[in-house]
Write an enzyme that holds these catalytic residues in place. Structure first.
Site, PDB file in Angstrom:
ATOM      1  CB  CYS A   5      20.791  13.246  -4.833  1.00 55.91           C
ATOM      2  SG  CYS A   5      19.797  14.495  -4.045  1.00 55.91           S
ATOM      3  CE  LYS A  60      17.067   9.205  -2.671  1.00 53.80           C
ATOM      4  NZ  LYS A  60      16.260  10.094  -3.463  1.00 53.80           N
ATOM      5  NE  ARG A 118      16.788  -5.312 -28.115  1.00 53.31           N
ATOM      6  CZ  ARG A 118      16.190  -5.373 -29.303  1.00 53.31           C
ATOM      7  NH1 ARG A 118      14.914  -5.056 -29.427  1.00 53.31           N
ATOM      8  NH2 ARG A 118      16.862  -5.745 -30.375  1.00 53.31           N
ATOM      9  NE  ARG A 172      11.276   6.119  -5.930  1.00 52.51           N
ATOM     10  CZ  ARG A 172      10.599   5.068  -6.356  1.00 52.51           C
ATOM     11  NH1 ARG A 172       9.325   5.186  -6.667  1.00 52.51           N
ATOM     12  NH2 ARG A 172      11.191   3.914  -6.476  1.00 52.51           N
ATOM     13  CB  VAL A 173      10.646  15.430  -5.374  1.00 56.68           C
ATOM     14  CG1 VAL A 173       9.325  14.835  -4.950  1.00 56.68           C
ATOM     15  CG2 VAL A 173      11.434  15.915  -4.158  1.00 56.68           C
TER      16      VAL A 173
END
Ligand code: SAJ
Length: 401
Positions: A255, A201, A241, A149-150
């Site tokens: 990604c 993911k 919100r 997740r970097v």
């Protein structure tokens, strides 16, 4: 403990280095001999702040050794690319090839983990492959999926501090993988099954893509309505919100612009919003290129000469040198093709030279340009003033204040 990392890219290499620093004996494997050679010399073939010193340490201590072939270990990690094919179908052939490469080395009690972003069901597919080829290992090895997740540029910190999701093909596999990651991860390790971890993911990156698409859609609406989209989003975000992201010249990188297709390819009827978001974010880059071409025509009609155009930024996001899947690069290429008679200056302050584009210093390009196209919100561009005599197309909010 011995571990073998298949793939020494943007994720595999940093993870191997961190694990080596925490006492795991690592073989880092890559099919590219140049990568192997550089790694064994303690030279980083990727750009990541702080990582080269760490690599030097683990090479000198002998905790990490790179090779083109895997070695017998206790744990094997698949950290290879999963691109998509021409029709946006995911291509897991690298995961399969890496798995086949370690197959003969697997023994009872070993851990096999996939970290590569993968379509749902990939871990089960690889499990079937392993059990077909090595039937004696059925239920005797541990198999899990654990996505990374970097954020590039902050990898050392995030590899250690981010929470991680770990999904085994059974509980024993999940626990075995947790035992490995707990050696260097300080974030919480969340246990689940392999399919959920795979989908998690894809969900994270699709969620970001959808949210950016909302911002990009607003930017198209605001352009027609004569509203400053940056001011609008800033004001809307004052609601407790509401938290809208920033529009830009499109979505890039390897990604966010890729992973949502792993969902749409497999679940086309159910993934309408995800598919639309991909289209909107792709369209935004096309729209930006058209805008530049229109401005050039207007300029020519008004001044009876071709303008100097500065294309500011090529990277896929601010303050990095990574040009992969970059919408800025796509727009620049399209503008160069469409405005072949204009004088086009290409700027990317984070890259020294490029094999396709002749790069110009950002100040010089800005000073010389009649039309300035802000594509990437690099910090250095923010010091350039708004100049009334120039046409400025600000696609990334340099002048939002
Ligand atoms: N972008 C916008 N507007 C925004 C934010 C981003 O247009 O408000 C654009 C960027 O300019 C860039 C693209 O989106 O073109 C992607 O950039 P990013 O910073 O959102 O993400 P990546 O690709 O660098 O890293 C992502 C991260 N995922 C999430 O934030 C959910 C990272 O944590 C993942 O590890 C990484 O993908 C990955 O490897 O999957």
């Amino acid at each position: 403990m011995k571990a073998c990392f298949m793939g020494l890219g943007y994720i595999g290499l940093p993870t191997a280095i961190i694990a080596a620093k925490h006492g795991v004996q690592i073989t880092g494997v890559d099919i590219n001999p140049r990568v192997v050679e550089l790694t064994n010399q303690g030279k980083l073939h990727i750009i990541e702040p702080g990582m080269e010193e760490m690599l030097g340490e683990v090479i000198t201590s002998g905790a990490l050794r790179a090779s083109v072939v895997p070695e017998k270990s206790d744990a094997y990690f698949m950290v290879v690319p999963t691109p998509f094919k021409g029709n946006h179908e995911p291509d897991i052939s690298y995961v399969e090839a890496a798995t086949r490469a370690v197959l003969p080395l697997l023994k009872e009690g070993d851990l096999y983990v996939i970290e590569s972003t993968s379509p749902v069901g990939t871990t089960e597919k690889m499990m079937s492959l392993i059990y077909t080829e090595r039937p004696e290992l059925r239920d005797k090895i541990y198999i899990a999926y654990c996505p990374e997740r970097v954020l590039p540029g902050n990898v050392i910190y995030e590899l250690v501090h981010n929470d991680r999701v770990i999904g085994g093909i059974n509980e024993a596999s999940t626990e075995k993988a947790v035992e490995f990651y707990v050696q260097f991860v300080q974030g919480t390790l969340h246990r689940t099954n392999a399919r959920t971890a795979e989908m998690c993911k894809l969900t994270e990156n699709s969620s970001r893509d959808v949210q950016i698409a909302f911002a990009n859609e607003l930017s198209l609406i605001c352009d027609k309505a004569g509203i400053n989209v940056w001011e609008l989003i800033n004001l809307a975000n004052k609601h407790p919100r509401v938290n809208i992201l920033q529009p830009g010249c499109g979505v890039g990188g390897h990604c966010i612009a890729v992973d949502p297709y792993f969902i749409t390819a497999e679940f086309p009827m159910e993934s309408k919003i995800i598919a639309d978001a991909r289209e909107i974010n792709n369209y935004k880059a096309f729209w930006c290129a058209e805008k530049v071409q229109n401005e050039m025509l207007k300029f020519q009609l008004k001044y009876q000469r071709t303008p100097v155009i500065a294309m500011m930024g090529l990277a896929f996001k601010p303050n990095i040198d990574d040009l992969r899947e970059s919408p800025a690069k796509y727009i620049t290429t399209k503008v160069m093709q469409g405005c072949s008679n204009a004088d086009i200056l290409v700027v990317e302050p984070n890259v020294c030279e490029h094999k396709v584009f002749k790069l110009t210093n950002y100040r010089e390009a800005y000073d010389r340009a009649d039309i300035v196209v802000m594509l990437v919100a690099h910090d250095v561009f923010k010091e350039l003033p708004w100049t009334d005599g120039k046409v400025i197309l600000d696609f990334c909010g340099i002048y939002k204040k």
